[in-house]
Structures are given as C-alpha cells and as structure tokens.
Design an enzyme around this catalytic site. Structure first.
Site, PDB file in Angstrom:
ATOM      1  N   GLY A 149     -28.758  -2.711  -3.194  1.00 22.30           N
ATOM      2  CA  GLY A 149     -29.063  -4.485  -3.377  1.00 22.30           C
ATOM      3  C   GLY A 149     -29.192  -4.519  -4.878  1.00 22.30           C
ATOM      4  O   GLY A 149     -27.989  -5.174  -5.856  1.00 22.30           O
ATOM      5  N   HIS A 150     -29.384  -3.903  -5.743  1.00 20.22           N
ATOM      6  CA  HIS A 150     -29.233  -4.176  -7.784  1.00 20.22           C
ATOM      7  C   HIS A 150     -27.620  -4.148  -8.081  1.00 20.22           C
ATOM      8  O   HIS A 150     -27.399  -4.706  -8.428  1.00 20.22           O
ATOM      9  CB  HIS A 150     -30.594  -3.620  -7.848  1.00 20.22           C
ATOM     10  CG  HIS A 150     -31.879  -4.080  -7.687  1.00 20.22           C
ATOM     11  ND1 HIS A 150     -32.572  -3.083  -7.593  1.00 20.22           N
ATOM     12  CD2 HIS A 150     -32.274  -4.673  -8.278  1.00 20.22           C
ATOM     13  CE1 HIS A 150     -33.785  -3.358  -7.218  1.00 20.22           C
ATOM     14  NE2 HIS A 150     -33.611  -4.685  -7.813  1.00 20.22           N
TER      15      HIS A 150
HETATM   16  P1  AMP Z   1     -35.979  -7.388  -7.402  1.00 20.58           P
HETATM   17  O1  AMP Z   1     -36.393  -5.977  -8.484  1.00 20.58           O
HETATM   18  O2  AMP Z   1     -36.897  -7.384  -6.492  1.00 20.58           O
HETATM   19  O3  AMP Z   1     -36.543  -8.162  -8.755  1.00 20.58           O
HETATM   20  O4  AMP Z   1     -34.917  -8.009  -7.341  1.00 20.58           O
HETATM   21  C1  AMP Z   1     -33.570  -8.684  -8.898  1.00 20.58           C
HETATM   22  C2  AMP Z   1     -32.566  -8.695  -7.874  1.00 20.58           C
HETATM   23  O5  AMP Z   1     -31.962  -8.251  -6.561  1.00 20.58           O
HETATM   24  C3  AMP Z   1     -32.839 -10.060  -7.043  1.00 20.58           C
HETATM   25  O6  AMP Z   1     -31.451 -11.168  -7.562  1.00 20.58           O
HETATM   26  C4  AMP Z   1     -32.804  -9.692  -5.767  1.00 20.58           C
HETATM   27  O7  AMP Z   1     -32.734 -11.002  -4.970  1.00 20.58           O
HETATM   28  C5  AMP Z   1     -32.015  -8.822  -5.776  1.00 20.58           C
HETATM   29  N1  AMP Z   1     -32.017  -8.159  -4.509  1.00 20.58           N
HETATM   30  C6  AMP Z   1     -32.774  -7.479  -3.919  1.00 20.58           C
HETATM   31  N2  AMP Z   1     -33.015  -6.772  -3.236  1.00 20.58           N
HETATM   32  C7  AMP Z   1     -31.429  -6.458  -2.677  1.00 20.58           C
HETATM   33  C8  AMP Z   1     -30.633  -6.320  -1.950  1.00 20.58           C
HETATM   34  N3  AMP Z   1     -31.402  -5.541  -0.745  1.00 20.58           N
HETATM   35  N4  AMP Z   1     -29.568  -7.082  -1.639  1.00 20.58           N
HETATM   36  C9  AMP Z   1     -28.590  -8.236  -2.868  1.00 20.58           C
HETATM   37  N5  AMP Z   1     -30.139  -8.094  -3.514  1.00 20.58           N
HETATM   38  C10 AMP Z   1     -30.846  -7.285  -3.306  1.00 20.58           C
END
Ligand code: AMP
Length: 279
Positions: free
Chosen positions: A35-36
């Site tokens: 996702g990231h």
């Molecule tokens: P985090 O590390 O959880 O703070 O996420 C960092 C970024 O990655 C944020 O913009 C989240 O929305 C995005 N993100 C996390 N999981 C996913 C996913 N499964 N698909 C797309 N973007 C994601």
C-alpha cells in the site's frame, strides 16, 4: 537513495531544489507494505524528486493505543524504498520533531469530529500537526495519501485549502491482500485466526454494496446488513459503521445519494482495523 535524519539538512536540500524540480512527499509511519509502495510509485509518476518519510508520530496515538508496540522494520523499509529508487528517505529523530518545549498544534474542526475522530480523540490533531511540519520540512509540490485512511485524506485536503498551502494532495487507491483484507502495518498484530475474522470487515462492506445495487436501502438497513456479517463472531467488536457524503463526510440519515462513503472500524481482539468503500 539518500537517507536524511536531520530536519535542518532535509529542509536545506528541499529548499535548494524548490522551483527547480517538482517534489512529492509520501508520509508514512514505516513497516512498509505494498500500500505504501503504491503511493511512492504514484509520487514518482507526478514529481521529479520523491521524499518518503518514516516517523511514528506519538502525537496521533491515544494513551491506550499501540504507540509503544508499533511495528518497526527500518532495515526492510530502506531496502524496499531503495529498490524503488526513491530519491530521499527522511527519518527524523523524535527530539528534532518535538523538542521538550514543543507547544504548537494544528486543528481542523468539523471533518475530524465523526468516524475515527469520535473513537480516537486528538488523533487528527496529531496527524495535521505532523503533516504540516513535514510539508514545511520537505517543501512538496505534491503529497500522496492513501484512501485506506479516507477521513485523514479529507482532513488534510481541508487543512491545505483552509491554510492556503501550496501543495496538491494526491489520493492513492486502497491496496488489498488477494482475499480482500486492506493492507495495513497493524495487520502484523493479527494471529492467523484473527486475520480470518478481520476479513469480515471488507466482506461486510461489500455485502452492503451489493445489497445497495439490488434495492434502495435506508442507512438503518445498510447497518443491519453490515452487522449480519461482523456479528458472526463474538471476538469482533464494532467501533463504527457510517454512511457519509464522500466529499464532506456529512452523515447520511435516510437513503444514500451518489458517491456515499461506507466507512467502518472494528476491533479483532486488541487490533483495530478500518476499511471503506464508495458506493
Ligand atoms: P501509515 O504508515 O499507516 O501512516 O500510512 C501511510 C500512508 O499510507 C497513508 O497515506 C495511508 O493512507 C497509506 N496506506 C496505508 N495502507 C494503505 C493501503 N492498504 N493502500 C493504500 N494506501 C495505504
């Protein structure tokens, strides 16, 4: 790929690039998954220089949340980003970001109140504060955020509009495991049995979506359909299921108009999972 740990150095680099090259930032808390990485690829399509940031931001965690056990895989994260040929990875030190006398916060008011904001008071203030700081440090033309955290995306767009920040916010699609589970760093907390139960979140949302295509459901009926999926196990606890306008996040009370966001959060054991889809 350059690894930068100093705020001052990162800011000097981006200020010297500004107006010569376009810059995109991808803020993350690390424990990187596909996702990231999809957000990084989107950033690379849009801008000439990409800065990925990794910082587990204590300000966005509640007292009883998982800040102290949040997964940390710095070595693997750097390998993944290096394989994508990211230009800069910014890994700031805690005291550089929040020195002992730190006292400034950013508050977006209305759109932070419902959904995750209701069950995580103070969370979005922590998010907007760190994101504005990261924008000041990395000077981006573009910033990429995932639709997985849909409310966060709307909150940040609102902050950018209200504070006239010269940044374009780019949304990235939710990346899922083959069985539908939205990828999340927190999925690492789930046992095999819990992971299986976690699937009911996406299954429930899709069940509502299919029911909506068949007939015009009221929000009450949609909630009933969602609950029928997640109440199959007593180990799942509902945090919320909401139908809101996907642009304003205003609640929808009766029947859904076009582009309604179905957003939900559940606890599977101690792990809180969120997911959403637009119908
Ligand atoms: P985090 O590390 O959880 O703070 O996420 C960092 C970024 O990655 C944020 O913009 C989240 O929305 C995005 N993100 C996390 N999981 C996913 C996913 N499964 N698909 C797309 N973007 C994601």
């Amino acid at each position: 790929m350059k690894i930068i740990r100093s705020v001052k150095q990162m800011q000097q680099i981006t200020l010297s690039l500004k107006n010569k090259k376009t810059i995109a930032v991808v803020p993350t808390m690390g424990a990187l998954h596909e996702g990231h990485l999809s957000l990084v690829r989107l950033a690379q399509k849009k801008a000439q220089v990409v800065v990925a940031t990794i910082f587990v931001n204590p300000m966005q965690f509640g007292k009883n949340e998982d800040f102290n056990r949040y997964p940390n895989n710095e070595k693997e994260d750097l390998e993944k980003l290096s394989r994508l040929r990211v230009d800069y990875v910014f890994l700031p030190k805690m005291t550089d970001i929040y020195p002992p006398d730190y006292q400034t916060h950013v508050t977006v008011e209305r759109v932070t109140q419902g959904l995750c904001g209701r069950s995580r008071p103070g969370h979005f203030q922590g998010v907007t504060t760190i994101v504005l700081k990261l924008f000041q440090i990395t000077q981006p033309d573009y910033a990429v955020f995932g639709e997985k955290d849909y409310q966060q995306l709307v909150v940040i767009k609102t902050m950018v509009r209200d504070l006239n920040l010269p940044v374009k916010i780019l949304p990235g699609r939710i990346v899922r495991e083959p069985d539908g589970l939205a990828m999340s760093s927190r999925n690492a907390y789930l046992s095999t049995a819990e992971r299986e139960l976690g699937l009911s979140l996406n299954r429930g949302l899709n069940k509502v979506k299919r029911a909506c295509f068949k007939s015009r459901l009221s929000v009450k009926e949609m909630r009933r359909v969602f609950l029928s999926e997640i109440s199959k196990s007593h180990k799942i606890k509902l945090d919320y299921f909401e139908c809101v306008d996907s642009r304003t996040l205003n609640s929808i009370n009766k029947h859904c108009p076009r582009r309604t966001l179905l957003a939900a959060a559940i606890f599977v054991g101690k792990t809180r999972l969120i997911d959403n889809l637009v119908v």
